[in-house]
Every structure is written in C-alpha cells, then in structure tokens.
Design an enzyme around this catalytic site. Structure first.
Site, PDB file in Angstrom:
ATOM      1  N   ASP A   8    -128.723  -0.078  40.290  1.00  0.00           N
ATOM      2  CA  ASP A   8    -129.225   1.270  40.034  1.00  0.00           C
ATOM      3  C   ASP A   8    -128.789   2.134  41.221  1.00  0.00           C
ATOM      4  OD1 ASP A   8    -130.945   0.603  42.091  1.00  0.00           O
ATOM      5  OD2 ASP A   8    -132.792   1.000  40.985  1.00  0.00           O
ATOM      6  N   HIS A   9    -129.303   3.378  41.272  1.00  0.00           N
ATOM      7  CA  HIS A   9    -128.912   4.292  42.350  1.00  0.00           C
ATOM      8  C   HIS A   9    -129.254   3.737  43.734  1.00  0.00           C
ATOM      9  CE1 HIS A   9    -132.984   5.031  41.005  1.00  0.00           C
ATOM     10  NE2 HIS A   9    -133.275   5.521  42.198  1.00  0.00           N
ATOM     11  N   CYS A  65    -130.866  -3.568  43.245  1.00  0.00           N
ATOM     12  CA  CYS A  65    -131.715  -2.375  43.122  1.00  0.00           C
ATOM     13  C   CYS A  65    -132.261  -2.094  44.528  1.00  0.00           C
ATOM     14  CB  CYS A  65    -132.814  -2.566  42.075  1.00  0.00           C
ATOM     15  SG  CYS A  65    -133.943  -3.937  42.388  1.00  0.00           S
ATOM     16  N   GLY A  66    -133.349  -1.369  44.642  1.00  0.00           N
ATOM     17  CA  GLY A  66    -133.857  -1.041  45.974  1.00  0.00           C
ATOM     18  C   GLY A  66    -134.317  -2.281  46.731  1.00  0.00           C
ATOM     19  N   THR A  67    -135.068  -3.128  46.030  1.00  0.00           N
ATOM     20  CA  THR A  67    -135.639  -4.324  46.668  1.00  0.00           C
ATOM     21  C   THR A  67    -135.053  -5.632  46.156  1.00  0.00           C
ATOM     22  OG1 THR A  67    -137.316  -4.353  44.931  1.00  0.00           O
ATOM     23  CG2 THR A  67    -137.905  -3.218  46.985  1.00  0.00           C
ATOM     24  N   GLY A  70    -137.101  -5.583  40.966  1.00  0.00           N
ATOM     25  CA  GLY A  70    -137.049  -5.088  39.584  1.00  0.00           C
ATOM     26  C   GLY A  70    -135.933  -5.777  38.809  1.00  0.00           C
ATOM     27  N   HIS A  98    -131.423 -25.900  44.665  1.00  0.00           N
ATOM     28  CA  HIS A  98    -132.601 -26.361  43.926  1.00  0.00           C
ATOM     29  C   HIS A  98    -132.806 -25.657  42.590  1.00  0.00           C
ATOM     30  CE1 HIS A  98    -134.851 -28.237  47.629  1.00  0.00           C
ATOM     31  NE2 HIS A  98    -133.587 -28.623  47.533  1.00  0.00           N
ATOM     32  N   ASN A  99    -132.458 -24.363  42.535  1.00  0.00           N
ATOM     33  CA  ASN A  99    -132.778 -23.585  41.326  1.00  0.00           C
ATOM     34  C   ASN A  99    -131.558 -23.314  40.440  1.00  0.00           C
ATOM     35  OD1 ASN A  99    -134.520 -21.994  43.819  1.00  0.00           O
ATOM     36  ND2 ASN A  99    -135.647 -23.038  42.197  1.00  0.00           N
ATOM     37  N   ARG A 109    -132.113  -1.384  49.702  1.00  0.00           N
ATOM     38  CA  ARG A 109    -132.906  -0.663  50.699  1.00  0.00           C
ATOM     39  C   ARG A 109    -133.453  -1.584  51.783  1.00  0.00           C
ATOM     40  NH1 ARG A 109    -136.144   3.093  46.307  1.00  0.00           N
ATOM     41  NH2 ARG A 109    -134.542   4.712  46.135  1.00  0.00           N
ATOM     42  N   ARG A 132    -133.335 -34.522  40.806  1.00  0.00           N
ATOM     43  CA  ARG A 132    -134.720 -34.178  40.432  1.00  0.00           C
ATOM     44  C   ARG A 132    -134.851 -32.709  40.035  1.00  0.00           C
ATOM     45  NH1 ARG A 132    -134.376 -34.009  45.895  1.00  0.00           N
ATOM     46  NH2 ARG A 132    -135.591 -32.475  47.060  1.00  0.00           N
ATOM     47  N   HIS A 133    -133.957 -31.878  40.572  1.00  0.00           N
ATOM     48  CA  HIS A 133    -134.039 -30.444  40.253  1.00  0.00           C
ATOM     49  C   HIS A 133    -133.613 -30.166  38.811  1.00  0.00           C
ATOM     50  CE1 HIS A 133    -134.864 -29.993  44.438  1.00  0.00           C
ATOM     51  NE2 HIS A 133    -133.723 -30.592  44.749  1.00  0.00           N
ATOM     52  N   ARG A 136    -136.524 -30.380  36.567  1.00  0.00           N
ATOM     53  CA  ARG A 136    -137.419 -29.216  36.684  1.00  0.00           C
ATOM     54  C   ARG A 136    -136.853 -28.029  35.902  1.00  0.00           C
ATOM     55  NH1 ARG A 136    -138.140 -30.768  43.034  1.00  0.00           N
ATOM     56  NH2 ARG A 136    -139.607 -32.465  42.642  1.00  0.00           N
TER      57      ARG A 136
HETATM   58  C1  RB5 Z   1    -135.920   2.739  42.554  1.00  0.00           C
HETATM   59  O1  RB5 Z   1    -136.608   3.729  43.243  1.00  0.00           O
HETATM   60  C2  RB5 Z   1    -136.554   1.373  42.820  1.00  0.00           C
HETATM   61  O2  RB5 Z   1    -137.816   1.326  42.267  1.00  0.00           O
HETATM   62  C3  RB5 Z   1    -135.685   0.277  42.255  1.00  0.00           C
HETATM   63  O3  RB5 Z   1    -134.428   0.360  42.832  1.00  0.00           O
HETATM   64  C4  RB5 Z   1    -136.129  -1.153  42.485  1.00  0.00           C
HETATM   65  O4  RB5 Z   1    -136.340  -1.406  43.846  1.00  0.00           O
HETATM   66  C5  RB5 Z   1    -137.200  -1.666  41.643  1.00  0.00           C
HETATM   67  O5  RB5 Z   1    -137.603  -2.829  41.745  1.00  0.00           O
END
Ligand code: RB5
Length: 158
Positions: A8-9, A65-67, A70, A98-99, A109, A132-133, A136
């Site tokens: 995303d942005h 995305c930012g984190t 999402g 493992h995954n 961000r 073992r993984h 699972r």
């Molecule tokens: C956008 O502002 C932010 O919410 C998105 O990039 C993301 O981090 C969501 O999980």
C-alpha cells in the site's frame, strides 16, 4: 521461483527498494501495485498478489504495508498461504525453517530498507526443515479444510 510483490502507500518506498534488490539478485517477480504513494487500501493490493499465487502464476509473495500486520492478516485468509510478518533475523529464519512461510510481510514504517533487504535474503535463502514441522503444517491445512468456505474451482488450485 516467481515472487508476487505488493504494497500500500505506507509500504510503497520499501517495496520499490525490495524490487530493486530482487532485480539485482535476478529473482523473477511481478509487482501488483500500488504504483505511487497515493493512499490505497492494503487489502485491495494484497488480494491481487495473492490471487496470482492461487492461479499458479507466482509461487510466493512479499507484501509491504505500514507495519506488515494488515498484509499478514489478509494473506492468511487465503487457503494455502502461510504469511509471516517478520521484523528481525531470527524470526525471519524461523518463518522458513519451521513455518515454511510462503508470504513475507514487512512494515515500511518500521524497517529501514537495508534491514528489510537482509530479511528478504534470509527468507529467500532459508529452506524449510520439514520433519516434525511438516506434521504441524498438515494440521493447519486440515483446519483450512474445516473452516474455510471456498468455491469449488478455487479448491482445485491447491
Ligand atoms: C496505513 O495507514 C496502515 O494502516 C497500513 O499500511 C498497515 O500498516 C495496516 O496494517
């Protein structure tokens, strides 16, 4: 191996840097957007990249995305996707060993580009340990069968 990438942005700049790195490693990829820093819902771009895996056009995804959260939530709604938000070396290594992560999600961000690239390299180069993984992951696949309502034709893709 072909990688679907999307952001995303908030993840756009990091994704562009990751894409450049993939090119330098000669890793094949398709960029499903977004294509500028104009605001867009991460759900919509993620879906495009993940559909490409469902269709067999791409093998794995890197979503930003930012984190990274999402994108991870959306990706794990798709059958057969094991999305892992990753933020350091250890977690990234384990996500593969493992995954058997097939979808790396990163936070534009929260991660500088050089660190993100390092994590991308770990994620690309670390094999799944199996054993073992594997058992699972089979349980997770069984949960998908039980809990996911999917269309008949989509079912055939996995
Ligand atoms: C956008 O502002 C932010 O919410 C998105 O990039 C993301 O981090 C969501 O999980």
């Amino acid at each position: 191996m072909k990688i679907a990438i999307a952001s995303d942005h908030a993840g756009y700049r990091l994704k562009i840097g990751v894409a450049q790195h993939l090119r330098s490693r000669e890793v094949d990829y398709i960029d499903f957007g977004c294509y500028s820093e104009e605001r867009v819902d991460y759900v919509d771009v993620a879906v495009k990249a993940l559909e490409s895996i469902a269709k067999g056009e791409c093998d794995r995804a890197i979503l930003v995305c930012g984190t990274g959260l999402g994108m991870g939530i959306v990706a794990n709604k798709f059958k057969g996707i094991r999305a892992t938000p990753c933020w350091d070396e250890y977690v990234t290594e384990m996500s593969r060993k493992h995954n058997n992560s097939n979808c790396l999600t990163l936070g534009g961000r929260v991660l500088p580009l050089d660190e993100a690239i390092h994590l991308v390299d770990i994620w690309l180069d670390t094999p799944f340990e199996g054993d073992r993984h594997e058992a699972r992951l089979k349980k997770i696949a069984e949960l998908e069968e039980k809990n996911f309502k999917i269309e008949e034709d989509r079912n055939e893709l996995f």
